[in-house]
Write an enzyme that holds these catalytic residues in place. Structure first.
Site, PDB file in Angstrom:
ATOM      1  N   ARG B  50      14.602  33.350  41.236  1.00  0.00           N
ATOM      2  CA  ARG B  50      13.522  33.397  40.249  1.00  0.00           C
ATOM      3  C   ARG B  50      14.110  33.677  38.880  1.00  0.00           C
ATOM      4  NH1 ARG B  50      10.186  38.108  42.894  1.00  0.00           N
ATOM      5  NH2 ARG B  50       9.900  37.221  44.973  1.00  0.00           N
ATOM      6  N   ASP B  52      13.101  34.929  34.799  1.00  0.00           N
ATOM      7  CA  ASP B  52      12.083  35.655  34.025  1.00  0.00           C
ATOM      8  C   ASP B  52      11.512  34.789  32.908  1.00  0.00           C
ATOM      9  OD1 ASP B  52      12.014  38.140  35.289  1.00  0.00           O
ATOM     10  OD2 ASP B  52      13.840  38.804  34.265  1.00  0.00           O
ATOM     11  N   TYR B 111      25.342  32.041  36.276  1.00  0.00           N
ATOM     12  CA  TYR B 111      24.576  32.106  35.032  1.00  0.00           C
ATOM     13  C   TYR B 111      25.486  31.879  33.834  1.00  0.00           C
ATOM     14  CZ  TYR B 111      20.457  34.149  37.313  1.00  0.00           C
ATOM     15  OH  TYR B 111      19.340  34.358  38.082  1.00  0.00           O
ATOM     16  N   ARG B 199      21.627  40.008  31.777  1.00  0.00           N
ATOM     17  CA  ARG B 199      21.209  40.365  30.407  1.00  0.00           C
ATOM     18  C   ARG B 199      21.622  41.786  30.045  1.00  0.00           C
ATOM     19  NH1 ARG B 199      15.021  38.790  30.621  1.00  0.00           N
ATOM     20  NH2 ARG B 199      15.039  39.809  28.583  1.00  0.00           N
TER      21      ARG B 199
END
Lengths: 252, 252
Positions: B50, B52, B111, B199
């Site tokens: 998932r 954000d 990522y 992040r």
């Protein structure tokens, strides 16, 4: 008056182009307004190369005369502050001699054209690339670029019919084509370009890449010196004005 | 039922995230709607990871069970047709065995985080990068990545307080940091990540890059296993879910 060279980056999507127009937002109006707010005087920007509606810039160059001296860093931050939400920003501000002219001193101009060459349409690069779903033959396009486009030619076939330039002869110094992930990047460099020249060249090269044209078809169209014989004009959203070089090494 | 693996690209900006929510546009709802239009049946997407609100994907992976067999090319084009103006597209559609599960079969996830590290704010890359105007020391961040982050650790300091995972221990296989033009690209790869882990790591590394923290400060914060000791959460717009690898080499 103190002259500054400004290197600009912008997203061309929301603008009618670089040049100021009545009743339509332009890059020029946005930047002139920001400078007027910063200096409290009206100014006129002079640009190396006007860009059309929707065309982007990663290294556009302008000059402007300000009423007094400011530190270059303050010029950059002051203009960017007043540009605020506009997708136009000053990358570099540099004080220059009054003999410097963004347009007339330019020795070469350089463009990038991005084709997204895959079946799926763009998402994060929407309005940043031209989507061509059919796989293009890069070698065929490179051959045409090297054998036919490089050098000095009459580019009437690749010139917008409304082009104002006196001569249709130009010298193309660079016409590199390379695969970058699922994109094809075209880099063209010349002292100057005719109106729509890059987009018309890319549109015609895409016909060679897709097999619609062979190399001889391209040659015949080029030799015809007739815009109606050329390929389509590639869309504005794939085009980036990326750099201007100046002889006196004032370039960024 | 016939199972298909779908590799998705999307611009996360207009969505509340991947997961379907009441009263907010989601990537999942957009894709499930398009598949329902294409197949005339209701379906449920299963996703590898998932994302954000505002997080992008260049290689998200899902699977879905369709009521009958379609040619893969038709699946790709049919879903993309109904996705229409949505900045979400299927890059690859592939029929897979029913043992394939987008989430449970995933061996590693990868990522990319993009920092635009220059004084001028972004224009063409607005909502695609995190703008950090102060120049960051890449070597210092690389040292921390190599000496402290790689390998198996308790990542509590870099885990969102609302993270639902049972364990805060993860193994980071890759944490590469490189300069790309005026951007800094962080690539992180692991079997799985905690909520906000990338992040929070990037936000904390940026403190080392700016000189606010030295390497020992990072070490102390990491060892504290306390989110309040970590750096800021880097904004969603710079984050891209770029790839999922599957052991059985079903990966794209």
């Amino acid at each position: 008056m103190v002259r500054y060279k400004l290197t600009l980056e912008y997203d061309g999507t929301p603008y009618c182009g670089f040049q100021r127009q009545d009743n339509a937002p332009s890059v020029q109006a946005a930047v002139e307004y920001a400078i007027a707010q910063f200096t409290q005087t009206e100014v006129t920007l002079h640009v190396a190369g006007r860009t059309d509606t929707g065309v982007h810039a990663l290294g556009q160059v302008c000059h402007v005369d300000l009423p007094k001296y400011y530190d270059s860093d303050r010029v950059l931050k002051g203009i960017n502050f007043y540009l605020d939400e506009h997708p136009v920003k000053v990358l570099v501000a540099q004080q220059v001699d009054e003999s410097f002219h963004a347009r007339f001193s330019a020795a070469t101009r350089e463009y990038l054209y991005r084709i997204l060459n895959r079946v799926a349409p763009p998402t994060v690069d929407l309005m940043r690339v031209w989507h061509v779903p059919k796989l293009l033959n890069i070698t065929a396009m490179q051959n045409v670029a090297r054998e036919q486009l490089l050098g000095t030619h009459d580019f009437t076939t690749f010139r917008a019919t409304q082009c104002q330039a006196q001569s249709s002869v130009r010298t193309l110094d660079v016409c590199d084509i390379e695969q970058v992930g699922d994109e094809i990047h075209f880099r063209l460099k010349a002292k100057s370009f005719l109106h729509h020249q890059v987009r018309n060249i890319v549109g015609s090269l895409s016909l060679v890449g897709s097999g619609t044209w062979n190399e001889q078809d391209f040659k015949d169209a080029f030799a015809a010196k007739d815009r109606t014989r050329g390929g389509p004009t590639a869309p504005a959203c794939g085009l980036y004005f990326i750099a201007v070089c100046y002889n006196d090494d004032l370039s960024t």
